[in-house]
Design a protein around this motif. Structure first.
Motif, PDB file in Angstrom:
ATOM      1  N   GLU A 160     -10.975  10.245  38.676  1.00 22.37           N
ATOM      2  CA  GLU A 160     -10.607   9.785  37.332  1.00 22.37           C
ATOM      3  C   GLU A 160      -9.095   9.684  37.168  1.00 22.37           C
ATOM      4  N   THR A 161      -8.368  10.605  37.801  1.00 21.44           N
ATOM      5  CA  THR A 161      -6.916  10.658  37.614  1.00 21.44           C
ATOM      6  C   THR A 161      -6.207  10.103  38.843  1.00 21.44           C
ATOM      7  N   ALA A 179       8.873   9.681  56.055  1.00 22.64           N
ATOM      8  CA  ALA A 179       9.602   8.811  55.128  1.00 22.64           C
ATOM      9  C   ALA A 179       8.568   8.183  54.204  1.00 22.64           C
ATOM     10  N   ARG A 180       8.974   7.883  52.963  1.00 27.14           N
ATOM     11  CA  ARG A 180       7.988   7.369  52.013  1.00 27.14           C
ATOM     12  C   ARG A 180       8.624   6.407  51.028  1.00 27.14           C
ATOM     13  N   VAL A 181       7.831   5.460  50.598  1.00 29.40           N
ATOM     14  CA  VAL A 181       8.195   4.543  49.523  1.00 29.40           C
ATOM     15  C   VAL A 181       7.079   4.602  48.491  1.00 29.40           C
ATOM     16  N   THR A 182       7.421   4.613  47.217  1.00 29.07           N
ATOM     17  CA  THR A 182       6.434   4.514  46.152  1.00 29.07           C
ATOM     18  C   THR A 182       6.753   3.261  45.351  1.00 29.07           C
ATOM     19  N   VAL A 183       5.724   2.434  45.144  1.00 29.96           N
ATOM     20  CA  VAL A 183       5.906   1.144  44.486  1.00 29.96           C
ATOM     21  C   VAL A 183       4.991   1.051  43.277  1.00 29.96           C
ATOM     22  N   GLY A 184       5.531   0.662  42.149  1.00 34.40           N
ATOM     23  CA  GLY A 184       4.719   0.405  40.966  1.00 34.40           C
ATOM     24  C   GLY A 184       4.173  -1.012  41.034  1.00 34.40           C
ATOM     25  N   VAL A 185       2.878  -1.148  40.817  1.00 40.28           N
ATOM     26  CA  VAL A 185       2.215  -2.454  40.889  1.00 40.28           C
ATOM     27  C   VAL A 185       1.406  -2.687  39.616  1.00 40.28           C
ATOM     28  N   THR A 186       1.092  -3.933  39.358  1.00 33.70           N
ATOM     29  CA  THR A 186       0.316  -4.290  38.175  1.00 33.70           C
ATOM     30  C   THR A 186      -1.149  -3.929  38.322  1.00 33.70           C
ATOM     31  N   LEU A 216       3.453   4.515  37.144  1.00 36.67           N
ATOM     32  CA  LEU A 216       4.443   5.422  37.725  1.00 36.67           C
ATOM     33  C   LEU A 216       4.690   6.657  36.870  1.00 36.67           C
ATOM     34  N   ALA A 217       4.170   6.692  35.663  1.00 38.75           N
ATOM     35  CA  ALA A 217       4.270   7.899  34.841  1.00 38.75           C
ATOM     36  C   ALA A 217       3.491   9.048  35.471  1.00 38.75           C
ATOM     37  N   ALA A 218       2.551   8.726  36.365  1.00 37.99           N
ATOM     38  CA  ALA A 218       1.754   9.748  37.062  1.00 37.99           C
ATOM     39  C   ALA A 218       2.386  10.150  38.394  1.00 37.99           C
ATOM     40  N   PHE A 219       3.634   9.789  38.616  1.00 35.51           N
ATOM     41  CA  PHE A 219       4.309  10.071  39.888  1.00 35.51           C
ATOM     42  C   PHE A 219       4.265  11.553  40.255  1.00 35.51           C
TER      43      PHE A 219
END
Length: 128
Positions: A48-49, A105-112, A85-88
């Motif tokens: 759910e989350t 190494a990491r990348v976090t990307v916000g998507v629609t 991204l508020a749930a980062f």
């Protein structure tokens, strides 16, 4: 392409939802396709989350790595895709349990949007 290229199909991971392999092994690296939070047994979206979904994504990646004779802990690069991204911080907390020391190494990307309405998708490159 090198003659060492090998596609990986992981029976412990959910079936691919498109024309792609779970992973491709080449020249000492394993390139894992993105995993969304699908239950391997049912193919249904779970969690759910965003944190719960991230956990399932990482468990699915772990199954792909295992089929290839590798471990997720050998990841050198991970990309996390999130629709919110508020749930980062929530996703980060779950992520940290999979990489307690020497994280990749990491990348976090916000998507629609993500396939099947998922909130999180994660891919990885693993050193063999």
């Amino acid at each position: 392409m090198t003659d060492t290229r090998q596609t990986i199909s992981a029976p412990g991971a959910p079936a691919a939802v498109g024309p792609y392999s779970h992973a491709v092994r080449v020249d000492g690296l394993l390139f894992c396709s993105g995993q969304i939070p699908l239950d391997p047994a049912t193919g249904e979206l779970v969690g759910e989350t965003p944190g719960e979904q991230a956990r399932r994504c990482l468990e699915n990646l772990r199954a792909v790595c295992s089929t290839a004779g590798a471990t997720l802990e050998r990841a050198v690069r991970v990309t996390v895709y999130m629709t919110d991204l508020a749930a980062f911080a929530e996703v980060n907390d779950v992520y940290a349990t999979f990489f307690p020391s020497e994280p990749p190494a990491r990348v976090t990307v916000g998507v629609t949007a993500l396939p099947k309405g998922a909130q999180v998708e994660i891919d990885a490159i693993i050193a063999l």
